[in-house]
Write a protein that holds these residues in place. Structure first.
Motif, PDB file in Angstrom:
ATOM      1  N   LYS A 530       0.823  -1.209   0.000  1.00 37.75           N
ATOM      2  CA  LYS A 530       0.000   0.000   0.000  1.00 37.75           C
ATOM      3  C   LYS A 530       0.856   1.257   0.000  1.00 37.75           C
ATOM      4  O   LYS A 530       0.504   2.266  -0.641  1.00 37.75           O
ATOM      5  N   VAL A 531       1.977   1.224   0.715  1.00 34.95           N
ATOM      6  CA  VAL A 531       2.887   2.375   0.721  1.00 34.95           C
ATOM      7  C   VAL A 531       3.437   2.623  -0.676  1.00 34.95           C
ATOM      8  O   VAL A 531       3.496   3.772  -1.156  1.00 34.95           O
ATOM      9  N   SER A 532       3.851   1.555  -1.357  1.00 33.90           N
ATOM     10  CA  SER A 532       4.416   1.715  -2.705  1.00 33.90           C
ATOM     11  C   SER A 532       3.372   2.249  -3.687  1.00 33.90           C
ATOM     12  O   SER A 532       3.684   3.096  -4.540  1.00 33.90           O
ATOM     13  N   LEU A 533       2.123   1.784  -3.573  1.00 36.25           N
ATOM     14  CA  LEU A 533       1.079   2.280  -4.466  1.00 36.25           C
ATOM     15  C   LEU A 533       0.795   3.763  -4.221  1.00 36.25           C
ATOM     16  O   LEU A 533       0.636   4.542  -5.172  1.00 36.25           O
ATOM     17  N   GLU A 534       0.743   4.156  -2.955  1.00 37.52           N
ATOM     18  CA  GLU A 534       0.456   5.554  -2.629  1.00 37.52           C
ATOM     19  C   GLU A 534       1.593   6.471  -3.084  1.00 37.52           C
ATOM     20  O   GLU A 534       1.350   7.582  -3.575  1.00 37.52           O
ATOM     21  N   TRP A 616      -0.217  -1.931 -15.302  1.00 38.01           N
ATOM     22  CA  TRP A 616       0.702  -0.898 -14.820  1.00 38.01           C
ATOM     23  C   TRP A 616      -0.023   0.325 -14.247  1.00 38.01           C
ATOM     24  O   TRP A 616       0.627   1.174 -13.631  1.00 38.01           O
ATOM     25  N   ASN A 617      -1.330   0.458 -14.478  1.00 34.44           N
ATOM     26  CA  ASN A 617      -2.030   1.626 -13.926  1.00 34.44           C
ATOM     27  C   ASN A 617      -2.987   1.246 -12.810  1.00 34.44           C
ATOM     28  O   ASN A 617      -3.884   2.014 -12.484  1.00 34.44           O
ATOM     29  N   ARG A 618      -2.803   0.079 -12.212  1.00 37.27           N
ATOM     30  CA  ARG A 618      -3.580  -0.312 -11.040  1.00 37.27           C
ATOM     31  C   ARG A 618      -2.852   0.174  -9.787  1.00 37.27           C
ATOM     32  O   ARG A 618      -2.063  -0.559  -9.182  1.00 37.27           O
ATOM     33  N   LEU A 619      -3.074   1.407  -9.416  1.00 42.04           N
ATOM     34  CA  LEU A 619      -2.396   1.981  -8.257  1.00 42.04           C
ATOM     35  C   LEU A 619      -3.271   1.971  -7.016  1.00 42.04           C
ATOM     36  O   LEU A 619      -3.036   2.710  -6.059  1.00 42.04           O
ATOM     37  N   SER A 620      -4.291   1.126  -7.037  1.00 44.05           N
ATOM     38  CA  SER A 620      -5.131   0.910  -5.850  1.00 44.05           C
ATOM     39  C   SER A 620      -5.680  -0.506  -5.940  1.00 44.05           C
ATOM     40  O   SER A 620      -5.860  -1.054  -7.033  1.00 44.05           O
ATOM     41  N   LEU A 621      -5.946  -1.092  -4.772  1.00 40.16           N
ATOM     42  CA  LEU A 621      -6.480  -2.447  -4.736  1.00 40.16           C
ATOM     43  C   LEU A 621      -7.967  -2.432  -5.092  1.00 40.16           C
ATOM     44  O   LEU A 621      -8.647  -1.418  -4.930  1.00 40.16           O
ATOM     45  N   VAL A 622      -8.440  -3.568  -5.550  1.00 43.35           N
ATOM     46  CA  VAL A 622      -9.818  -3.666  -6.021  1.00 43.35           C
ATOM     47  C   VAL A 622     -10.629  -4.468  -5.012  1.00 43.35           C
ATOM     48  O   VAL A 622     -10.456  -5.692  -4.899  1.00 43.35           O
ATOM     49  N   PRO A 623     -11.499  -3.830  -4.222  1.00 43.69           N
ATOM     50  CA  PRO A 623     -12.311  -4.577  -3.255  1.00 43.69           C
ATOM     51  C   PRO A 623     -13.398  -5.392  -3.956  1.00 43.69           C
ATOM     52  O   PRO A 623     -13.778  -5.108  -5.090  1.00 43.69           O
ATOM     53  N   ALA A 624     -13.908  -6.383  -3.259  1.00 39.27           N
ATOM     54  CA  ALA A 624     -14.958  -7.229  -3.816  1.00 39.27           C
ATOM     55  C   ALA A 624     -16.280  -6.471  -3.851  1.00 39.27           C
ATOM     56  O   ALA A 624     -16.582  -5.657  -2.971  1.00 39.27           O
ATOM     57  N   GLN A 625     -17.063  -6.740  -4.870  1.00 41.69           N
ATOM     58  CA  GLN A 625     -18.372  -6.105  -5.008  1.00 41.69           C
ATOM     59  C   GLN A 625     -19.423  -6.922  -4.252  1.00 41.69           C
ATOM     60  O   GLN A 625     -19.405  -8.155  -4.278  1.00 41.69           O
ATOM     61  N   ASN A 626     -20.324  -6.234  -3.582  1.00 39.22           N
ATOM     62  CA  ASN A 626     -21.400  -6.925  -2.879  1.00 39.22           C
ATOM     63  C   ASN A 626     -22.369  -7.557  -3.877  1.00 39.22           C
ATOM     64  O   ASN A 626     -22.817  -6.897  -4.821  1.00 39.22           O
ATOM     65  N   ASP A 627     -22.660  -8.812  -3.654  1.00 42.10           N
ATOM     66  CA  ASP A 627     -23.576  -9.537  -4.526  1.00 42.10           C
ATOM     67  C   ASP A 627     -24.839  -9.850  -3.732  1.00 42.10           C
ATOM     68  O   ASP A 627     -24.859 -10.718  -2.859  1.00 42.10           O
TER      69      ASP A 627
END
Length: 823
Positions: A530-534, A616-627
């Motif tokens: 997370k530090v590296s992404l920020e 290369w442009n995913r600079l944040s994690l992707v949370p799961a979507q509520n189903d």
């Protein structure tokens, strides 16, 4: 009656024995023909000497039973009078203590100041019609009881194990304090201020003063949870309190007590399952008919978010010597856009068979969405794992680790060559592996066969074992068409193994210990990612300030832009030389190659974001979507389960209820940890026995260090002066350039020239081979006195020259087919 006794060195004056005791104490002096008994009255404190009749006048077996023990003289020499140390004035105080805690703290601190350990002998707080009171005594008070009473009038000896030597420090020390709670608070009075032993020289040898306080225990627990070693915890405790006398044994005991309390009577597997559920881990298990675990899978909660962001490339590899059950550990890792490694899942498997690997990969696939399945999986040549990947992930490309292949070639072929020929063969083999096209591959393979036709065994090995069946999995002509983001080895998995084993410290951990250390490691790893992404979102290096990167800054990771920058520096060379771009960067990394960048760089306009792969442009994690549909599906499943439960027989109902209860309450699981595997390799050979004598057998057995690989044995056999790879790795690490004077060798370079021309050589300067021989050679050539020790100045001058004329040297490098990023 007063008895004069020896003076105390700590007080510096004559001590006077004050015979006030809590209980009757009897001293026995032996005289010829008689025994004298001294009785101390409990209430009055007066000492009465009672002289018994001579032994000849007493009836046989007639002894006094008043008090704890009365002996009889058996020799005419009197027993020496014990030396008493009076500390009455030091414990006499008019202070009124507001609480019991304050009173206890004062007595202990006062005793500690003068070298005595004061303990609570008795506490009477809830007796009707009586004020609360406490009695304090010395830790050496009382008497060792060899016998315990089984019933009235009958005594039996205590049976103890003879496994270790035991003793006692009880010597009937008479010291006694009394504390009473009044209307204003607690007061303390001295009933006997004497000790029959000198003060302690070192309190570290006494267990009681080393006990941890509540605050110290809380700090110890926090540090233990943070994976701090016991010796470092002890150092921290002593740093906070210089007078602390805690020992390492206290630390170990406190840690063990915390673990016992944390488990709360649960079995190891119950505690593990409860922890996995509490921290939201995805976990699966399999067991045999006796409920012994055979396969165990878990994945951290952050793995789902990271897999959705970076699903394309995974690396898998097994490691060993991590647990007491000798189960292989399959570790699965991925890579982020900032080129950091993250753990995806861990699986302990009973054996390395295809069926076990298939079960693990199916559970991994269940964690992933249908549109985020891996495209590339890097492994070594583990046939069972490769077959499982082909069945579970049929559309994924399974690449083989180039590092393991090169070491296998070394292990099988090195003995066939001398040193010089092996270097040539190794170089030619490397060129074959790095071939950029199929045509180039075929040309280099023909050259390899032509140059080393005298070594048919080596050629046969590399061709039949690697090239024919697996060339599409590791040769550049095929791998350069696969988007692997530069991951052509399983070294990331190997590094993850090393980090985990560094935390485990030994190979005798059970599952819950391993999970605890894994969990802390994963938390630190998640923070690092997370530090590296920020940082990539908020910080832009200066080399990316050109207009070419205007649309990429803050959107594409620095690592991706670094690859683009290196490609942009090849544009001029490609344009000038009409060299065809092989587009390797586009195929392998999903980034624009030199010929794509050329028109944008020529017109000085920014590169569009469409040229960059999403990785290369995913600079944040992707949370799961509520189903929302899952809730309705779950209700339907519960109804089906209940209908089936009602329709079954009572025995089946109990079984179904038990399974359901284990699902919602994992700390009630009936799983049992696996049995430890017995070693069946037979008895030790003479060589192994001799090695065990030299090394600590227990340490070797518990070590997490891997066994030497085959290529390491080959290298050790070819170089007798070197130890085996395992022994070399056990030596302390040091800087390879930092050599001692004895290790810095000089070569006689005159011997490297052909003998016929040696007479025509005027002089040769032998340079020290310390890793800076090139700079030393220039220094010796430039100085009249052939001084090579000015090499540091030569190095600095060359760096300044390169920095001042970077564009010139860049064009020279590009024309020669080399490129670099100058930092």
């Amino acid at each position: 009656m007063e008895t004069s006794i020896a003076s105390s060195p700590s007080i510096g004056k004559e001590e006077v024995f004050n015979p006030t005791y809590e209980s009757n104490v009897h001293f026995d002096w032996g005289f010829e023909g008689c025994a004298m008994e001294m009785e101390v009255d409990k209430e009055e404190g007066a000492m009465d000497n009672v002289v018994s009749e001579p032994r000849s006048q007493q009836q046989e077996g007639d002894t006094s039973t008043f008090g704890s023990y009365v002996g009889h003289a058996t020799n005419p020499t009197p027993t020496p009078t014990p030396t008493l140390y009076d500390y009455t004035e030091h414990f006499t105080t008019d202070k009124v203590f507001s609480s019991e805690k304050e009173l206890v703290e004062w007595t202990r601190c006062t005793g500690k100041r003068y070298g005595f350990v004061i303990i609570i002998k008795a506490s009477e707080k809830f007796i009707k019609n009586r004020k609360p009171r406490m009695r304090f005594s010395c830790e050496r008070s009382g008497k060792y009881r060899k016998f315990v009473k089984k019933s009235l009038g009958e005594e039996v000896a205590v049976k103890k194990r003879a496994t270790r030597s035991t003793g006692t420090k009880k010597i009937e020390c008479p010291f006694l304090l009394k504390g009473v709670k009044g209307n204003d608070g607690w007061t303390v009075s001295v009933h006997n201020g004497t000790h029959n032993h000198p003060p302690a020289v070192y309190l570290e040898g006494h267990s009681y003063p080393g006990r941890l306080s509540a605050d110290q225990t809380a700090m110890l627990v926090d540090l233990s949870v943070s994976m701090v070693k016991p010796k470092q915890i002890l150092s921290q405790l002593k740093g906070n309190d210089p007078s602390n006398v805690t020992t390492i044994k206290h630390v170990y005991n406190a840690r063990h007590k915390y673990r016992v309390i944390e488990k709360a009577g649960r079995t190891q597997m119950q505690h593990l399952m409860a922890q996995l559920q509490h921290f939201s881990y995805v976990n699966w298990d399999r067991s045999d008919k006796d409920r012994n675990v055979t396969d165990l899978f878990w994945a951290p909660p952050c793995a789902g978010e990271m897999l959705r962001a970076f699903p394309r490339v995974l690396m898998m590899d097994c490691t060993y010597k991590t647990n007491r059950y000798r189960f292989p550990l399959l570790q699965i890792v991925g890579v982020t856009c900032t080129e950091l490694t993250f753990n995806v899942a861990f699986a302990f498997i009973e054996c390395e068979k295809e069926e076990n690997y298939t079960w693990v990969l199916e559970k991994l696939k269940g964690m992933m969405d249908a549109d985020t399945l891996p495209v590339v999986i890097v492994t070594d040549r583990e046939l069972a794992l490769m077959n499982a990947i082909r069945s579970v992930f049929p559309h994924a490309t399974n690449l083989l680790c180039r590092f393991h292949i090169s070491k296998n070639v070394l292990a099988k072929c090195r003995k066939m060559f001398d040193d010089k020929t092996w270097e040539e063969f190794s170089c030619s083999w490397g060129l074959v592996v790095l071939s950029a096209s199929v045509t180039q591959y075929e040309e280099r393979l023909r050259a390899l066969k032509r140059d080393f036709q005298m070594f048919p065994t080596a050629l046969d090995y590399v061709e039949k074992n690697w090239l024919i069946p697996y060339k599409e999995r590791f040769v550049g002509a095929w791998t350069d068409k696969v988007m692997h983001f530069g991951n052509l080895t399983s070294n990331r998995a190997e590094s993850a193994h090393a980090a985990l084993k560094h935390q485990l410290e030994h190979s005798q951990c059970n599952f819950d210990n391993i999970w605890e250390k894994m969990h802390r490691l994963i938390q630190l790893q998640e923070t690092e990612v997370k530090v590296s992404l920020e940082k990539n979102l908020t910080s832009v290096p200066h080399e990316f300030r050109s207009p070419l990167f205007e649309m990429l800054r803050g959107v594409v990771s620095k690592n991706g832009m670094t690859h683009v920058l290196a490609a942009s520096r090849q544009v001029e060379w490609i344009v000038e030389s009409n060299h065809a771009c092989e587009c390797a960067l586009r195929y392998t990394h999903g980034l624009p190659c030199a010929h794509e960048i050329a028109p944008y760089k020529t017109k000085n306009i920014p590169l569009p974001l469409e040229l960059i792969h999403d990785h290369w442009n995913r600079l944040s994690l992707v949370p799961a979507q509520n189903d929302a549909s899952l809730g309705e599906t779950m209700k339907a499943k519960f109804q089906i389960f209940y209908d089936r439960f009602v329709s079954e027989k009572p025995d089946v109902q109990r079984h179904m209820f038990k399974k359901f209860d284990e699902t919602i309450n994992p700390d009630c699981t009936t799983l049992v940890e696996p049995q430890e595997k017995a070693k069946t390799r037979g008895r030790m050979s003479t060589k192994e026995k001799n090695a065990a004598k030299v090394q600590n057998a227990t340490k070797v057995k518990n070590s997490t260090r891997r066994d030497p690989s085959e290529f390491e044995h080959v290298l050790a056999s070819l170089e007798p002066s070197l130890e085996t790879a395992k022994a070399v790795k056990e030596k302390p690490r040091r800087n390879p350039r930092a050599k001692t004077a004895a290790q810095v060798l000089t070569c006689h370079f005159i011997d490297q020239f052909p003998e016929p021309i040696r007479p025509y050589i005027e002089s040769v300067k032998d340079i020290e081979s310390d890793g800076n021989c090139g700079f030393r050679a220039i220094s010796a050539f430039m100085n009249e006195d052939c001084n090579e020790h000015e090499w540091k100045q030569v190095r600095m001058d060359l760096l300044r020259e390169l920095d001042a004329n970077f564009d010139l040297y860049e064009r020279v490098a590009l024309r020669s087919g080399r490129a670099w990023v100058w930092e």
